[in-house]
Design a protein around this motif. Structure first.
Motif, PDB file in Angstrom:
ATOM      1  N   LYS A  18     120.803   0.801  96.797  1.00 14.52           N
ATOM      2  CA  LYS A  18     120.184   1.658  95.780  1.00 14.52           C
ATOM      3  C   LYS A  18     119.656   2.964  96.366  1.00 14.52           C
ATOM      4  O   LYS A  18     119.903   4.031  95.811  1.00 14.52           O
ATOM      5  CB  LYS A  18     119.038   0.917  95.081  1.00 14.52           C
ATOM      6  N   THR A  19     118.939   2.890  97.454  1.00 12.83           N
ATOM      7  CA  THR A  19     118.329   4.082  98.033  1.00 12.83           C
ATOM      8  C   THR A  19     119.383   5.033  98.573  1.00 12.83           C
ATOM      9  O   THR A  19     119.333   6.242  98.317  1.00 12.83           O
ATOM     10  CB  THR A  19     117.323   3.693  99.128  1.00 12.83           C
ATOM     11  N   THR A  20     120.335   4.520  99.303  1.00 15.35           N
ATOM     12  CA  THR A  20     121.387   5.366  99.864  1.00 15.35           C
ATOM     13  C   THR A  20     122.165   6.067  98.760  1.00 15.35           C
ATOM     14  O   THR A  20     122.374   7.287  98.803  1.00 15.35           O
ATOM     15  CB  THR A  20     122.340   4.528 100.735  1.00 15.35           C
ATOM     16  N   LEU A  21     122.576   5.311  97.751  1.00 20.04           N
ATOM     17  CA  LEU A  21     123.308   5.897  96.634  1.00 20.04           C
ATOM     18  C   LEU A  21     122.414   6.866  95.857  1.00 20.04           C
ATOM     19  O   LEU A  21     122.847   7.953  95.473  1.00 20.04           O
ATOM     20  CB  LEU A  21     123.843   4.802  95.713  1.00 20.04           C
ATOM     21  N   GLY A  22     121.165   6.474  95.638  1.00 24.65           N
ATOM     22  CA  GLY A  22     120.245   7.332  94.896  1.00 24.65           C
ATOM     23  C   GLY A  22     120.033   8.677  95.561  1.00 24.65           C
ATOM     24  O   GLY A  22     120.049   9.719  94.904  1.00 24.65           O
ATOM     25  N   LYS A  23     119.833   8.675  96.861  1.00 21.60           N
ATOM     26  CA  LYS A  23     119.636   9.935  97.585  1.00 21.60           C
ATOM     27  C   LYS A  23     120.894  10.795  97.514  1.00 21.60           C
ATOM     28  O   LYS A  23     120.819  12.016  97.337  1.00 21.60           O
ATOM     29  CB  LYS A  23     119.239   9.666  99.037  1.00 21.60           C
ATOM     30  N   GLY A  24     122.053  10.158  97.643  1.00 21.31           N
ATOM     31  CA  GLY A  24     123.308  10.905  97.549  1.00 21.31           C
ATOM     32  C   GLY A  24     123.509  11.508  96.172  1.00 21.31           C
ATOM     33  O   GLY A  24     123.954  12.660  96.038  1.00 21.31           O
ATOM     34  N   LEU A  25     123.189  10.747  95.132  1.00 23.89           N
ATOM     35  CA  LEU A  25     123.327  11.254  93.766  1.00 23.89           C
ATOM     36  C   LEU A  25     122.307  12.347  93.466  1.00 23.89           C
ATOM     37  O   LEU A  25     122.610  13.309  92.752  1.00 23.89           O
ATOM     38  CB  LEU A  25     123.190  10.119  92.753  1.00 23.89           C
ATOM     39  N   ALA A  26     121.108  12.209  94.002  1.00 21.64           N
ATOM     40  CA  ALA A  26     120.100  13.251  93.798  1.00 21.64           C
ATOM     41  C   ALA A  26     120.581  14.564  94.410  1.00 21.64           C
ATOM     42  O   ALA A  26     120.452  15.627  93.791  1.00 21.64           O
ATOM     43  CB  ALA A  26     118.767  12.823  94.398  1.00 21.64           C
ATOM     44  N   GLU A  27     121.150  14.480  95.575  1.00 22.15           N
ATOM     45  CA  GLU A  27     121.677  15.689  96.213  1.00 22.15           C
ATOM     46  C   GLU A  27     122.836  16.276  95.396  1.00 22.15           C
ATOM     47  O   GLU A  27     122.906  17.483  95.181  1.00 22.15           O
ATOM     48  CB  GLU A  27     122.144  15.369  97.633  1.00 22.15           C
ATOM     49  N   ALA A  28     123.717  15.420  94.918  1.00 21.55           N
ATOM     50  CA  ALA A  28     124.889  15.886  94.173  1.00 21.55           C
ATOM     51  C   ALA A  28     124.530  16.456  92.799  1.00 21.55           C
ATOM     52  O   ALA A  28     125.187  17.381  92.319  1.00 21.55           O
ATOM     53  CB  ALA A  28     125.896  14.747  94.015  1.00 21.55           C
ATOM     54  N   THR A  29     123.492  15.913  92.156  1.00 24.84           N
ATOM     55  CA  THR A  29     123.122  16.356  90.806  1.00 24.84           C
ATOM     56  C   THR A  29     122.035  17.420  90.796  1.00 24.84           C
ATOM     57  O   THR A  29     121.839  18.096  89.795  1.00 24.84           O
ATOM     58  CB  THR A  29     122.603  15.167  89.959  1.00 24.84           C
ATOM     59  N   LEU A  70     110.389   8.205  84.746  1.00 25.19           N
ATOM     60  CA  LEU A  70     111.594   8.615  84.019  1.00 25.19           C
ATOM     61  C   LEU A  70     111.244   9.522  82.846  1.00 25.19           C
ATOM     62  O   LEU A  70     111.990  10.452  82.519  1.00 25.19           O
ATOM     63  CB  LEU A  70     112.358   7.388  83.530  1.00 25.19           C
ATOM     64  N   LYS A  71     110.115   9.252  82.234  1.00 22.39           N
ATOM     65  CA  LYS A  71     109.678  10.047  81.077  1.00 22.39           C
ATOM     66  C   LYS A  71     109.396  11.491  81.467  1.00 22.39           C
ATOM     67  O   LYS A  71     109.558  12.405  80.656  1.00 22.39           O
ATOM     68  CB  LYS A  71     108.425   9.405  80.472  1.00 22.39           C
ATOM     69  N   THR A  72     108.986  11.714  82.694  1.00 22.01           N
ATOM     70  CA  THR A  72     108.688  13.067  83.149  1.00 22.01           C
ATOM     71  C   THR A  72     109.952  13.881  83.416  1.00 22.01           C
ATOM     72  O   THR A  72     109.872  15.099  83.593  1.00 22.01           O
ATOM     73  CB  THR A  72     107.820  13.066  84.422  1.00 22.01           C
ATOM     74  N   ALA A  73     111.087  13.192  83.477  1.00 28.30           N
ATOM     75  CA  ALA A  73     112.344  13.896  83.733  1.00 28.30           C
ATOM     76  C   ALA A  73     112.760  14.634  82.462  1.00 28.30           C
ATOM     77  O   ALA A  73     112.932  14.051  81.417  1.00 28.30           O
ATOM     78  CB  ALA A  73     113.419  12.895  84.151  1.00 28.30           C
ATOM     79  N   ARG A  74     112.866  15.932  82.585  1.00 27.11           N
ATOM     80  CA  ARG A  74     113.292  16.757  81.450  1.00 27.11           C
ATOM     81  C   ARG A  74     114.640  17.384  81.786  1.00 27.11           C
ATOM     82  O   ARG A  74     115.066  17.392  82.926  1.00 27.11           O
ATOM     83  CB  ARG A  74     112.257  17.853  81.191  1.00 27.11           C
ATOM     84  N   GLU A  75     115.266  17.933  80.791  1.00 29.03           N
ATOM     85  CA  GLU A  75     116.540  18.613  81.031  1.00 29.03           C
ATOM     86  C   GLU A  75     116.330  19.663  82.108  1.00 29.03           C
ATOM     87  O   GLU A  75     115.418  20.475  82.028  1.00 29.03           O
ATOM     88  CB  GLU A  75     117.039  19.259  79.749  1.00 29.03           C
ATOM     89  N   GLY A  76     117.172  19.623  83.109  1.00 25.81           N
ATOM     90  CA  GLY A  76     117.026  20.545  84.228  1.00 25.81           C
ATOM     91  C   GLY A  76     116.066  20.042  85.283  1.00 25.81           C
ATOM     92  O   GLY A  76     115.919  20.647  86.330  1.00 25.81           O
ATOM     93  N   ASP A  77     115.355  18.972  85.005  1.00 29.95           N
ATOM     94  CA  ASP A  77     114.406  18.384  85.955  1.00 29.95           C
ATOM     95  C   ASP A  77     114.615  16.874  85.960  1.00 29.95           C
ATOM     96  O   ASP A  77     113.687  16.104  85.766  1.00 29.95           O
ATOM     97  CB  ASP A  77     112.962  18.724  85.545  1.00 29.95           C
ATOM     98  N   GLY A  78     115.846  16.463  86.138  1.00 26.95           N
ATOM     99  CA  GLY A  78     116.197  15.051  86.046  1.00 26.95           C
ATOM    100  C   GLY A  78     115.714  14.233  87.223  1.00 26.95           C
ATOM    101  O   GLY A  78     115.149  14.758  88.189  1.00 26.95           O
ATOM    102  N   ARG A  79     115.916  12.944  87.101  1.00 26.15           N
ATOM    103  CA  ARG A  79     115.507  11.997  88.138  1.00 26.15           C
ATOM    104  C   ARG A  79     116.637  11.033  88.441  1.00 26.15           C
ATOM    105  O   ARG A  79     117.381  10.620  87.551  1.00 26.15           O
ATOM    106  CB  ARG A  79     114.323  11.143  87.677  1.00 26.15           C
ATOM    107  N   VAL A  80     116.719  10.660  89.709  1.00 29.37           N
ATOM    108  CA  VAL A  80     117.500   9.513  90.144  1.00 29.37           C
ATOM    109  C   VAL A  80     116.474   8.551  90.710  1.00 29.37           C
ATOM    110  O   VAL A  80     115.715   8.911  91.613  1.00 29.37           O
ATOM    111  CB  VAL A  80     118.548   9.870  91.219  1.00 29.37           C
ATOM    112  N   VAL A  81     116.414   7.353  90.151  1.00 31.92           N
ATOM    113  CA  VAL A  81     115.391   6.387  90.544  1.00 31.92           C
ATOM    114  C   VAL A  81     116.061   5.106  91.010  1.00 31.92           C
ATOM    115  O   VAL A  81     116.965   4.591  90.345  1.00 31.92           O
ATOM    116  CB  VAL A  81     114.447   6.070  89.357  1.00 31.92           C
TER     117      VAL A  81
END
Length: 181
Positions: A18-29, A70-81
């Motif tokens: 989860k963490t490895t994939l999450g960090k990679g997706l956060a960087e990509a998105t 997750l609720k704090t994630a807004r358009e343009g300020d998304g989250r990968v958790v």
């Protein structure tokens, strides 16, 4: 990216990546990565460190904290958790309390591979002895859930590419489908 999710939750048992994939997706998105383990209480961490499985009563407050994140994630300020989200009810809580669409990504692995990973993971509180309780708690995603299941044993960069490819092809309104890559 055409998918309108403001949040991506990487779900699954401890040690599935989860963490490895999450960090990679956060960087990509360009989304912010949040390590769900950091939102556990000291009591939960102590229980798991001692080899004691968490109960629903232990997990609900933690899931509420993740839902708030997750609720704090807004358009343009998304989250990968990263969040185990092992049961259907847990995923439903996150869906209903987050205030917007969520893409769940499930890196699926066998218990044997996860045990081996946990034995080789330094400085983490989750012992391999809890794999069986996590596997027993895990409710595989239902066909009506919006969960992308991927091979958790694949190369992490390949997993990121698969998720990003999926994100570029799904419609703006998430369909209730079960995808398996």
């Amino acid at each position: 990216m055409t998918f309108s999710a403001h949040a991506i939750v990487i779900m699954g048992i401890s040690g599935c990546g989860k963490t490895t994939l999450g960090k990679g997706l956060a960087e990509a998105t360009g989304y912010r990565f949040v390590e769900g383990d950091d939102l556990h209480t000291a009591e939960n961490v102590a229980r798991m460190s001692a080899g004691i499985a968490l109960t629903d009563d232990d997990r609900w407050p933690w899931l509420e904290r993740i839902a708030e994140e997750l609720k704090t994630a807004r358009e343009g300020d998304g989250r990968v958790v990263s969040c185990s989200a092992l049961r259907y009810a847990y995923r439903q809580l996150l869906r209903t309390r987050s205030g917007g669409p969520i893409l769940f990504v499930f890196p699926k692995l066998s218990a044997d591979i996860v045990r081996a990973r946990l034995r080789n993971r330094p400085n983490h509180y989750m012992p391999p002895s809890l794999v069986d309780s996590q596997m027993a708690t895990l409710e595989l995603p239902r066909p009506d859930e919006h969960v992308l299941t991927i091979d958790g044993d694949a190369d992490p960069a390949r997993c990121v590419d698969l998720v990003m490819s999926y994100l570029s092809t799904v419609p703006e309104t998430p369909r209730p489908t079960f995808s398996h890559i």
